[in-house]
Motif scaffolding. Structure first.
Motif, PDB file in Angstrom:
ATOM      1  N   ALA A 113       2.692  -4.273  -7.195  1.00 40.75           N
ATOM      2  CA  ALA A 113       3.376  -5.564  -7.108  1.00 40.75           C
ATOM      3  C   ALA A 113       4.433  -5.689  -8.204  1.00 40.75           C
ATOM      4  O   ALA A 113       5.547  -6.182  -7.978  1.00 40.75           O
ATOM      5  CB  ALA A 113       2.361  -6.700  -7.198  1.00 40.75           C
ATOM      6  N   GLU A 114       4.097  -5.205  -9.394  1.00 38.53           N
ATOM      7  CA  GLU A 114       5.075  -5.238 -10.493  1.00 38.53           C
ATOM      8  C   GLU A 114       6.286  -4.368 -10.193  1.00 38.53           C
ATOM      9  O   GLU A 114       7.426  -4.747 -10.480  1.00 38.53           O
ATOM     10  CB  GLU A 114       4.422  -4.741 -11.789  1.00 38.53           C
ATOM     11  CG  GLU A 114       3.812  -5.849 -12.607  1.00 38.53           C
ATOM     12  CD  GLU A 114       2.994  -5.312 -13.768  1.00 38.53           C
ATOM     13  OE1 GLU A 114       3.445  -4.347 -14.418  1.00 38.53           O
ATOM     14  OE2 GLU A 114       1.895  -5.864 -13.993  1.00 38.53           O
ATOM     15  N   LEU A 115       6.013  -3.194  -9.628  1.00 39.90           N
ATOM     16  CA  LEU A 115       7.123  -2.297  -9.302  1.00 39.90           C
ATOM     17  C   LEU A 115       8.031  -2.900  -8.241  1.00 39.90           C
ATOM     18  O   LEU A 115       9.251  -2.759  -8.300  1.00 39.90           O
ATOM     19  CB  LEU A 115       6.593  -0.942  -8.821  1.00 39.90           C
ATOM     20  CG  LEU A 115       6.189   0.016  -9.922  1.00 39.90           C
ATOM     21  CD1 LEU A 115       5.441   1.204  -9.337  1.00 39.90           C
ATOM     22  CD2 LEU A 115       7.422   0.503 -10.685  1.00 39.90           C
ATOM     23  N   LEU A 116       7.419  -3.581  -7.261  1.00 43.58           N
ATOM     24  CA  LEU A 116       8.238  -4.210  -6.210  1.00 43.58           C
ATOM     25  C   LEU A 116       9.131  -5.295  -6.819  1.00 43.58           C
ATOM     26  O   LEU A 116      10.283  -5.440  -6.431  1.00 43.58           O
ATOM     27  CB  LEU A 116       7.343  -4.766  -5.099  1.00 43.58           C
ATOM     28  CG  LEU A 116       6.682  -3.676  -4.240  1.00 43.58           C
ATOM     29  CD1 LEU A 116       5.623  -4.266  -3.329  1.00 43.58           C
ATOM     30  CD2 LEU A 116       7.730  -2.915  -3.417  1.00 43.58           C
ATOM     31  N   ASP A 160       0.810  -1.218   0.000  1.00 44.29           N
ATOM     32  CA  ASP A 160       0.000   0.000   0.000  1.00 44.29           C
ATOM     33  C   ASP A 160       0.846   1.272   0.000  1.00 44.29           C
ATOM     34  O   ASP A 160       0.402   2.307  -0.505  1.00 44.29           O
ATOM     35  CB  ASP A 160      -0.985  -0.006   1.163  1.00 44.29           C
ATOM     36  CG  ASP A 160      -2.187  -0.899   0.852  1.00 44.29           C
ATOM     37  OD1 ASP A 160      -2.442  -1.126  -0.354  1.00 44.29           O
ATOM     38  OD2 ASP A 160      -2.843  -1.376   1.791  1.00 44.29           O
ATOM     39  N   ASN A 161       2.070   1.193   0.539  1.00 45.35           N
ATOM     40  CA  ASN A 161       2.964   2.333   0.409  1.00 45.35           C
ATOM     41  C   ASN A 161       3.167   2.691  -1.066  1.00 45.35           C
ATOM     42  O   ASN A 161       3.182   3.850  -1.439  1.00 45.35           O
ATOM     43  CB  ASN A 161       4.331   2.032   1.049  1.00 45.35           C
ATOM     44  CG  ASN A 161       4.461   2.633   2.430  1.00 45.35           C
ATOM     45  OD1 ASN A 161       4.795   3.803   2.564  1.00 45.35           O
ATOM     46  ND2 ASN A 161       4.177   1.834   3.449  1.00 45.35           N
ATOM     47  N   VAL A 162       3.300   1.639  -1.871  1.00 50.36           N
ATOM     48  CA  VAL A 162       3.564   1.870  -3.301  1.00 50.36           C
ATOM     49  C   VAL A 162       2.267   2.195  -4.052  1.00 50.36           C
ATOM     50  O   VAL A 162       2.264   2.982  -4.992  1.00 50.36           O
ATOM     51  CB  VAL A 162       4.288   0.648  -3.914  1.00 50.36           C
ATOM     52  CG1 VAL A 162       4.584   0.869  -5.396  1.00 50.36           C
ATOM     53  CG2 VAL A 162       5.578   0.358  -3.146  1.00 50.36           C
ATOM     54  N   ALA A 163       1.145   1.599  -3.599  1.00 50.81           N
ATOM     55  CA  ALA A 163      -0.125   1.772  -4.321  1.00 50.81           C
ATOM     56  C   ALA A 163      -0.835   3.091  -3.998  1.00 50.81           C
ATOM     57  O   ALA A 163      -1.717   3.517  -4.747  1.00 50.81           O
ATOM     58  CB  ALA A 163      -1.062   0.599  -4.012  1.00 50.81           C
ATOM     59  N   THR A 164      -0.449   3.731  -2.888  1.00 52.82           N
ATOM     60  CA  THR A 164      -1.199   4.907  -2.429  1.00 52.82           C
ATOM     61  C   THR A 164      -1.233   6.059  -3.430  1.00 52.82           C
ATOM     62  O   THR A 164      -2.296   6.631  -3.685  1.00 52.82           O
ATOM     63  CB  THR A 164      -0.604   5.408  -1.090  1.00 52.82           C
ATOM     64  OG1 THR A 164      -0.876   4.417  -0.108  1.00 52.82           O
ATOM     65  CG2 THR A 164      -1.240   6.711  -0.657  1.00 52.82           C
ATOM     66  N   VAL A 165      -0.076   6.382  -3.988  1.00 50.04           N
ATOM     67  CA  VAL A 165      -0.042   7.540  -4.879  1.00 50.04           C
ATOM     68  C   VAL A 165      -0.921   7.335  -6.121  1.00 50.04           C
ATOM     69  O   VAL A 165      -1.745   8.196  -6.448  1.00 50.04           O
ATOM     70  CB  VAL A 165       1.414   7.925  -5.247  1.00 50.04           C
ATOM     71  CG1 VAL A 165       1.440   8.984  -6.333  1.00 50.04           C
ATOM     72  CG2 VAL A 165       2.148   8.421  -3.999  1.00 50.04           C
ATOM     73  N   PRO A 166      -0.794   6.178  -6.797  1.00 51.56           N
ATOM     74  CA  PRO A 166      -1.682   5.958  -7.946  1.00 51.56           C
ATOM     75  C   PRO A 166      -3.177   6.022  -7.578  1.00 51.56           C
ATOM     76  O   PRO A 166      -3.990   6.510  -8.370  1.00 51.56           O
ATOM     77  CB  PRO A 166      -1.294   4.564  -8.440  1.00 51.56           C
ATOM     78  CG  PRO A 166       0.111   4.372  -7.965  1.00 51.56           C
ATOM     79  CD  PRO A 166       0.224   5.124  -6.678  1.00 51.56           C
ATOM     80  N   VAL A 175      12.117  -3.539  -8.533  1.00 54.09           N
ATOM     81  CA  VAL A 175      13.201  -3.060  -7.665  1.00 54.09           C
ATOM     82  C   VAL A 175      13.822  -4.197  -6.850  1.00 54.09           C
ATOM     83  O   VAL A 175      14.639  -3.963  -5.971  1.00 54.09           O
ATOM     84  CB  VAL A 175      12.741  -1.928  -6.709  1.00 54.09           C
ATOM     85  CG1 VAL A 175      12.281  -0.714  -7.493  1.00 54.09           C
ATOM     86  CG2 VAL A 175      11.650  -2.410  -5.763  1.00 54.09           C
ATOM     87  N   GLY A 176      13.416  -5.431  -7.160  1.00 55.79           N
ATOM     88  CA  GLY A 176      14.082  -6.583  -6.548  1.00 55.79           C
ATOM     89  C   GLY A 176      13.638  -6.900  -5.128  1.00 55.79           C
ATOM     90  O   GLY A 176      14.393  -7.492  -4.368  1.00 55.79           O
ATOM     91  N   LEU A 177      12.420  -6.507  -4.774  1.00 58.59           N
ATOM     92  CA  LEU A 177      11.934  -6.856  -3.432  1.00 58.59           C
ATOM     93  C   LEU A 177      11.157  -8.168  -3.497  1.00 58.59           C
ATOM     94  O   LEU A 177      10.289  -8.347  -4.348  1.00 58.59           O
ATOM     95  CB  LEU A 177      11.032  -5.756  -2.873  1.00 58.59           C
ATOM     96  CG  LEU A 177      10.786  -5.937  -1.372  1.00 58.59           C
ATOM     97  CD1 LEU A 177      11.922  -5.290  -0.573  1.00 58.59           C
ATOM     98  CD2 LEU A 177       9.463  -5.344  -0.934  1.00 58.59           C
ATOM     99  N   GLY A 196      11.075   2.499  -1.133  1.00 64.21           N
ATOM    100  CA  GLY A 196      11.088   3.946  -1.380  1.00 64.21           C
ATOM    101  C   GLY A 196      11.243   4.262  -2.865  1.00 64.21           C
ATOM    102  O   GLY A 196      10.570   5.152  -3.401  1.00 64.21           O
ATOM    103  N   VAL A 197      12.108   3.511  -3.522  1.00 63.25           N
ATOM    104  CA  VAL A 197      12.308   3.723  -4.963  1.00 63.25           C
ATOM    105  C   VAL A 197      11.045   3.313  -5.720  1.00 63.25           C
ATOM    106  O   VAL A 197      10.573   4.033  -6.609  1.00 63.25           O
ATOM    107  CB  VAL A 197      13.553   2.947  -5.471  1.00 63.25           C
ATOM    108  CG1 VAL A 197      13.653   3.027  -6.992  1.00 63.25           C
ATOM    109  CG2 VAL A 197      14.827   3.486  -4.816  1.00 63.25           C
ATOM    110  N   ALA A 198      10.452   2.163  -5.333  1.00 63.37           N
ATOM    111  CA  ALA A 198       9.223   1.703  -6.004  1.00 63.37           C
ATOM    112  C   ALA A 198       8.104   2.729  -5.822  1.00 63.37           C
ATOM    113  O   ALA A 198       7.353   3.022  -6.753  1.00 63.37           O
ATOM    114  CB  ALA A 198       8.792   0.342  -5.456  1.00 63.37           C
ATOM    115  N   ARG A 199       8.000   3.284  -4.615  1.00 62.68           N
ATOM    116  CA  ARG A 199       6.944   4.269  -4.369  1.00 62.68           C
ATOM    117  C   ARG A 199       7.134   5.512  -5.234  1.00 62.68           C
ATOM    118  O   ARG A 199       6.178   6.055  -5.788  1.00 62.68           O
ATOM    119  CB  ARG A 199       6.897   4.658  -2.891  1.00 62.68           C
ATOM    120  CG  ARG A 199       5.680   5.515  -2.578  1.00 62.68           C
ATOM    121  CD  ARG A 199       5.556   5.876  -1.136  1.00 62.68           C
ATOM    122  NE  ARG A 199       6.679   6.679  -0.690  1.00 62.68           N
ATOM    123  CZ  ARG A 199       6.772   7.215   0.522  1.00 62.68           C
ATOM    124  NH1 ARG A 199       5.826   6.996   1.407  1.00 62.68           N
ATOM    125  NH2 ARG A 199       7.812   7.938   0.851  1.00 62.68           N
TER     126      ARG A 199
END
Ligand code: ADP
Ligand code: ADP
Length: 227
Positions: A116-119, A95-101, A122-124, A145-148
């Motif tokens: 999930a794709e972005l994570l 949700d950290n990554v999904a919040t902005v979109p 970035v290799g998470l 942080g980079v994915a977000r």
């Protein structure tokens, strides 16, 4: 292109943080601001997204004076990554990554799929997506942080010592991944570090700052090394 034209920053207490900075930052490349602590790197970086306003001079992006653009509008196109990732502590990694979109109007489902794709990118490890930031290592938090920052797909990414708080082995991995990401996505990245080795490894072009907020050199890595 991001352009600084005779940009100076004098803080209200009289500190001259940046003196007459003129430089052009190429689109789609990694430009590194390097130099000792206190020489104006962070101040210069934060003027690009109007977190800090210059005292004198003009900053423009693709020919447009950014002082004429509303800061929230400007920041939609500018991702920002800081040293301790600055994640939302009460939201899961996903949700950290999904919040902005979602804030930008995408459906929650769509935003989570994209996150999930972005994570992955970035290799998470996928298994970490449900955790909270405090349950991750420093290096893993930086990946989030980079994915977000990438989630809004901004053309420009500002990165302020993003890898300084992690151990050298992980830092090396993160640097390699950033180089790969950059090659894939073609973002314009402005990266601040005090570490000349990191600057030379990552930078297509390197701005060397000196005490007093002056630009000492602006050159390709090989030329910076040979000095
Ligand atoms: P760097 O990123 O290279 O370490 P900074 O841009 O953070 O440098 O700081 C440049 C100079 O401006 C330093 O002397 C710092 O102490 C000063 N400075 C930074 N922020 C402020 C502020 N809000 N008020 C006054 N001086 C500041
Ligand atoms: P700190 O001094 O704790 O590092 P900052 O002054 O760097 O705090 O940042 C203020 C807040 O604005 C931070 O929490 C930062 O994460 C947030 N922020 C997030 N994205 C952006 C952005 N694109 N532009 C400006 N501020 C941002």
């Amino acid at each position: 292109m991001i352009s600084f034209e005779s940009v100076s920053k004098i803080y209200p207490d009289g500190t001259h943080a940046v003196e007459e900075l003129s430089l052009e930052i190429a689109t789609g490349r990694i430009t590194v601001f390097v130099g000792p602590s206190g020489c104006g790197k962070t101040t210069s970086l934060r003027m690009i997204n109007r977190m800090i306003e210059p005292t004198h001079g003009v900053l423009s992006i693709d020919g447009r004076d950014i002082s004429t653009v509303d800061a929230p509008v400007l920041r939609r196109g500018i991702g920002y990554v800081i040293q301790n990732a600055g994640l939302f502590p009460h939201r899961t990694v996903l949700d950290n990554v999904a919040t902005v979109p979602v804030l930008q109007g995408r459906s929650r489902r769509e935003a989570r799929l994209a996150a999930a794709e972005l994570l992955d990118r970035v290799g998470l490890d996928r298994n970490l997506a449900k955790r909270y930031p405090a349950q991750l290592s420093g290096g893993q938090q930086q990946r989030v942080g980079v994915a977000r920052a990438l989630a809004a797909d901004p053309p420009v990414m500002l990165m302020d010592e993003p890898f300084s708080a992690v151990d050298p082995v992980v830092r090396n991995q993160l640097q390699d991944e950033l180089i790969r990401l950059q090659a894939d996505l073609g973002k314009t990245i402005v990266f601040v570090t005090h570490d000349i080795d990191e600057a030379v490894k990552l930078g297509d072009r390197i701005a060397v700052f000196a005490v007093g907020g002056r630009l000492a050199q602006y050159a390709e890595p090989a030329e910076v090394l040979s000095r």
